[in-house]
Design an enzyme around this catalytic site. Sequence first.
Site, mmCIF file in Angstrom:
data_model
loop_
_atom_site.group_PDB
_atom_site.id
_atom_site.type_symbol
_atom_site.label_atom_id
_atom_site.label_comp_id
_atom_site.label_asym_id
_atom_site.label_seq_id
_atom_site.Cartn_x
_atom_site.Cartn_y
_atom_site.Cartn_z
ATOM 1 C CB SER A 130 9.199 -60.671 -70.449
ATOM 2 O OG SER A 130 8.650 -59.382 -70.248
ATOM 3 C CB CYS A 131 6.033 -60.142 -65.724
ATOM 4 S SG CYS A 131 5.724 -58.536 -66.451
ATOM 5 C CB VAL A 132 9.419 -63.510 -62.917
ATOM 6 C CG1 VAL A 132 9.531 -64.622 -61.887
ATOM 7 C CG2 VAL A 132 10.244 -63.874 -64.153
ATOM 8 N N GLY A 174 8.794 -65.290 -67.241
ATOM 9 C CA GLY A 174 10.099 -65.096 -67.846
ATOM 10 C C GLY A 174 10.198 -65.501 -69.305
#
Length: 171
Positions: A29-31, A92
């Site tokens: 979910s990190c970008v 994401g």
Amino acid sequence: MSSYRAHITQGERAVGQRETFVISTILGSCVSCCLWDPVAKVGGMNHMLLTMSSKGDGVCNLAGINAMELLINDVLKIGASRDRLRAKAFGGARMVAGLSDIGNMNSQFTLDFLKKEGITCDSHSLGGETARHVKFWPATGRALQKVRGDTELPPEIPVPETPSGNGLELF
């Protein structure tokens, strides 16, 4: 010619200017935002865990702003010009169904930040439901991403004026 590598994790960033230097990360979910100056041939990548945080009764985006400004400042220190910066964004994903979609919020923050700052985003691969392994060559703007073979990602979103040779490649 030997290559130089840096692997970054949550909250980290790396910059470089050698054509053989590659930055890598693994995203859920990190970008990660990849920035480079195609004239100065320098660039870098960050790994943003949470671009938004709760503060009091509202939402604060200082975490993402800080991560982006630190990356921009580091790239400028090694010779980039802010008016020539280009970007690519990855990550994401919605990793767990039924929980908040932090990946979408991280993605939207990144695209909004780039637009507000006038930094052209040549392409992005955001969303989906799986992790990505991303490699970025900051001197050239070349980026590769790898996902499981049975995984479908949202389509890459190119900007019509993408310079040749700087597209997103899947490996």
